[in-house]
Design an enzyme around this catalytic site. Structure first.
Site, PDB file in Angstrom:
ATOM      1  N   HIS A   1     -10.061 -26.451  -6.867  1.00 27.97           N
ATOM      2  CA  HIS A   1     -10.051 -26.146  -8.310  1.00 27.97           C
ATOM      3  C   HIS A   1     -11.432 -25.793  -8.885  1.00 27.97           C
ATOM      4  O   HIS A   1     -11.687 -26.014 -10.069  1.00 27.97           O
ATOM      5  CB  HIS A   1      -9.428 -27.307  -9.107  1.00 27.97           C
TER       6      HIS A   1
ATOM      7  N   HIS B   1       3.015 -20.870  -5.327  1.00 28.71           N
ATOM      8  CA  HIS B   1       2.633 -20.279  -6.608  1.00 28.71           C
ATOM      9  C   HIS B   1       1.583 -19.201  -6.380  1.00 28.71           C
ATOM     10  O   HIS B   1       0.955 -19.139  -5.325  1.00 28.71           O
ATOM     11  CB  HIS B   1       2.149 -21.346  -7.587  1.00 28.71           C
TER      12      HIS B   1
ATOM     13  N   GLU C   1       1.944 -22.635 -11.974  1.00 29.52           N
ATOM     14  CA  GLU C   1       2.076 -23.925 -11.284  1.00 29.52           C
ATOM     15  C   GLU C   1       0.958 -24.848 -11.718  1.00 29.52           C
ATOM     16  O   GLU C   1       1.168 -26.030 -11.979  1.00 29.52           O
ATOM     17  CB  GLU C   1       2.025 -23.718  -9.765  1.00 29.52           C
TER      18      GLU C   1
ATOM     19  N   ASP D   1      -6.316 -22.441  -2.661  1.00 29.57           N
ATOM     20  CA  ASP D   1      -5.269 -22.846  -3.611  1.00 29.57           C
ATOM     21  C   ASP D   1      -5.095 -21.779  -4.679  1.00 29.57           C
ATOM     22  O   ASP D   1      -5.879 -21.730  -5.635  1.00 29.57           O
ATOM     23  CB  ASP D   1      -5.671 -24.184  -4.247  1.00 29.57           C
TER      24      ASP D   1
HETATM   25 ZN   LIG Z   1      -1.879 -24.932  -5.805  1.00 26.81          ZN
END
Ligand SMILES: [Zn+2]
Length: 729
Positions: free
Chosen positions: A532, A357, A404, A367
């Site tokens: 995150h 993604h 995503e 990420d």
């Molecule tokens: Zn991810």
């Protein structure tokens, strides 16, 4: 370890001389052989070509280019549903085009929230603001420049609640049982739970089922903060102010746009009807703010195992302290921008798909930027091969998904919209996501591709050790050592480094769980505590994740060799004996669990026969393919059968409790969300102690296994015909 023997002798592995030409029995690869080594799925006459192709490809991925790509990708926050996500998609499309791919943006519209207000405060005994935003940190210039959205749990309900708080540890079913047994109810209260052990959407659903009025999630230092090591910006672990954003969409029920119909012909849900939407407000906070809450909870000290890493003694609550939670989410139909890039093969009826993604919670350093940079370098490498005259045998499709993070939305939309074509053409889907957070190789795959994946890693050098990625991986797991026996064909048959089953939590899920496409997920992992958060940025990657970006290049090589082997294989490299033995092992567990439920064993009897039938068909197929020594004239038909085995394992009606999930062998755990559940239908029916459901799920799984066995028998018949072995049968 056995490989040393070969290096000392300076010989190609003996294995290549004694195996079937297609290498289904022994897929050994030598490190320094003069002769092209055996490669699973390739006939002898093609080995030299494939080896040369892989070697030429491996020269291209470059750490400096990956670094520049990552710097660009992480230059601004780019949450799904915002214009910044569109800008990233356009840039990716243009990159793929510059490498020679046909690339376009495919746009969908999805029901997507953006956070407006996330507020939490203690209102008595004193007024303290909680839910404080993550500060910019000295040293990390990169994360200092942004107007950030409030840290939120996507798909939280909007709401305004004043109530006491109960601490529920990780918020697992066991944790709620513990609370129940101490006579503590969360009904009408706010639940404080730490991240870890299960997917946050599972935490939200359990809190809702137990009557909680709202949910507060935080990252405990024991799980990804100072208990593990030095914190950011001096180390890779989460600082006390760090917050893990993340969606609480009930993807364990179904991923994708929550208002999309489960049946493509059906009508869209209203938000009130949507089975995957949570109904209570939820927010994520930092450990520092959680500490303020935890020091104001009353009642007993926590049970064993509930004390986290903060330097206070944890209490369960509730107490006299009152808290006020306010969440306001801005829900709307918002655009989702998938990038689809194709390098057309001679045979456009078969596709090899590779994806990641591109949307990120904030900057997306690891990420997903680290995965995307590697995908770009892989694409550049394949593009250079094409530029120098190579035409892929099959079409290579690179997918960069949007949305995503909110719930696998871009990939699920695309797979649902193109299901017929994907099921007819896809031979495999290869995913990477949090591609690089350190030097440790990690892979997940369907059982039929586990050995294939190990073999690929033997071909790629590990930047740190100079050994192969495989050897570094095996060394780390202690999986191979000098004391292990060497089998006759020269391959150590004992323990090998572990390839995990695929659970959920990334974009392979719609491919495997909904469309039955054999899938693989790969990454290099390390100490990673900024998941995150706003600190997952270029600075973190440059200082901790991959300082010289060499693992970005290594991941690009792993992805590229996987793609090239799938692309060029004469017979696709599936190993169904391993699949069969994993199913048989899971069925043994089911059988022993069934003993405690009267009537269950009788229901499961036909399933045992179907498991045995699948195992026998897998053995026959492996034998027939191993002796396929001539040019595989039936290759295309055999390949179709081999790919179809995975689709045969789908049940059209899906699992009883969650019909979007169609795979009868793998699903994300309904109470874990990320980890894989094996034989999910019968497993859950036994947990529910529901004989009618057990009957339904057992029938469905048995039928799937028999369909899969029939596909394998077709492949066996074609292989025997091609080798002239079918006389007398
Ligand atoms: Zn991810």
């Amino acid at each position: 370890m056995p490989m040393k023997l070969y290096r000392k002798a300076g010989l190609a592995r003996i294995g290549i001389l004694v195996c079937g030409a297609l290498g289904f029995v022994c897929a050994s690869v030598s490190v320094n052989a003069q002769l092209p080594a055996q490669i699973r799925g390739f006939i002898a006459s093609q080995l030299a070509t494939e080896t040369e192709l892989e070697q030429n490809f491996e020269k291209v991925p470059d750490a400096t280019v990956a670094e520049a790509d990552l710097r660009h990708l992480t230059s601004e926050p780019h949450v799904a549903g915002t214009e910044a996500s569109h800008r990233v998609a356009e840039w990716l499309r243009d990159q793929f085009r510059s490498y020679g791919f046909d690339a376009d943006i495919v746009t969908y519209s999805a029901y997507l929230p953006l956070p407006r207000v996330t507020q939490l405060e203690m209102i008595s005994p004193e007024k303290v603001a909680l839910a404080n935003p993550e500060p910019a940190l000295d040293g990390d210039k990169q994360s200092n420049d942004a107007h950030l959205l409030p840290a939120a749990n996507d798909y939280s309900a909007s709401g305004d609640v004043t109530a006491p708080i109960v601490y529920a540890n990780y918020g697992t079913p066991d944790d709620y049982r513990t609370l129940d047994s101490s006579g503590i109810s969360v009904k009408g209260k706010l639940v404080l739970a730490r991240y870890g052990r299960n997917y946050r959407g599972v935490k939200a659903k359990l809190a809702e089922e137990h009557g909680a009025a709202g949910l507060i999630l935080y990252s405990d230092p024991e799980d990804d903060g100072f208990t593990n090591g030095t914190i950011f910006p001096d180390g890779p672990w989460r600082p006390l102010e760090g917050i893990q954003r993340g969606s609480i969409l009930y993807t364990q029920i179904r991923p994708g746009d929550p208002l999309a119909p489960v049946d493509p012909a059906g009508k869209r849900f209203t938000p009130a009807e949507a089975p995957s939407l949570p109904h209570i407000p939820s927010i994520p906070i930092s450990a520092r703010d959680a500490q303020t809450i935890l020091s104001h909870l009353g009642h007993d000290r926590v049970p064993l195992g509930w004390q986290g890493g903060l330097e206070i003694s944890y209490h369960v609550g509730p107490g006299n302290a009152k808290f006020h939670l306010k969440v306001s989410m801005d829900y709307a139909q918002r655009p989702v921008y998938d990038v689809i890039a194709k390098l057309r093969g001679t045979n456009d009826d078969q596709w090899v798909l590779i994806g990641n993604h591109h949307d990120a919670w904030v900057y997306g350093g690891a990420d997903p930027g680290s995965g995307t940079s590697a995908v770009l370098e892989m694409a550049r490498g394949l593009g250079e091969l094409a530029h120098s005259g190579w035409t892929p045998r099959r079409t290579i499709v690179i997918c960069e998904w949007d949305a995503e993070e909110p719930g696998l939305i871009g990939s699920t939309d695309w797979v649902e919209a193109n299901r017929t074509e994907v099921q007819a053409k896809a031979v495999a889907y290869i995913n990477t996501d949090v591609g690089v957070t350190g030097p440790n190789f990690s892979g997940s795959a369907v059982p039929s591709l586990k050995q294939f994946l190990r073999d690929v890693t033997k071909e790629v050098p590990d930047p740190q050790t100079g050994k192969s990625v495989y050897e570094a991986w095996a060394d780390r797991e202690g999986a191979e050592n000098d004391s292990l026996p060497v089998s006759l064909n020269g391959v150590a048959q004992a323990r090998r480094p572990a390839v995990s089953p695929l659970g959920a939590g990334s974009d392979f899920s719609p491919f495997l769980d909904y469309a039955g496409i054999p899938s693989i997920d790969v990454s290099f992992t390390g100490d990673y505590g900024v998941y995150h958060s706003r600190y997952d940025d270029f600075y973190w990657m440059q200082h901790f994740g991959d300082p010289d970006f060499s693992y970005e290049a290594a991941l690009a090589r792993v992805l590229g060799v996987i793609a090239l082997r799938f692309d060029e294989a004469d017979v696709l490299p599936f190993d169904y004996s391993t699949y069969a033995s994993e199913i048989a092992r899971a069925n043994d567990t089911i059988t022993s669990r069934a003993a405690s439920l009267p009537g269950a064993s009788a229901i499961l009897k036909p399933l045992a026969d179907a498991v045995a039938a699948f195992s026998e068909a897998a053995t026959r197929a492996d034998d027939a393919l191993a002796s396929l020594s001539s040019d595989a004239t039936n290759g295309p038909a055999i390949n179709r059968d081999l790919v179809n085995v995975e689709q045969a394992l789908l049940a059209p009606q899906g699992l009883s409790q969650r019909p979007w999930y169609k795979h009868t062998v793998f699903a994300p755990g309904s109470k874990t969300g990320y980890a894989a559940e094996i034989l999910p239908g019968v497993t859950e029916a036994l947990q529910h102690r529901d004989l009618a459901e057990l009957q339904r799920e057992s029938d469905s799984l048995s039928a799937a296994l028999r369909r899969a066995a029939a596909c394998l028998d077709d492949a066996t018949a074609l292989a025997r015909a091609a080798s002239g072995l079918d006389q007398g049968h």
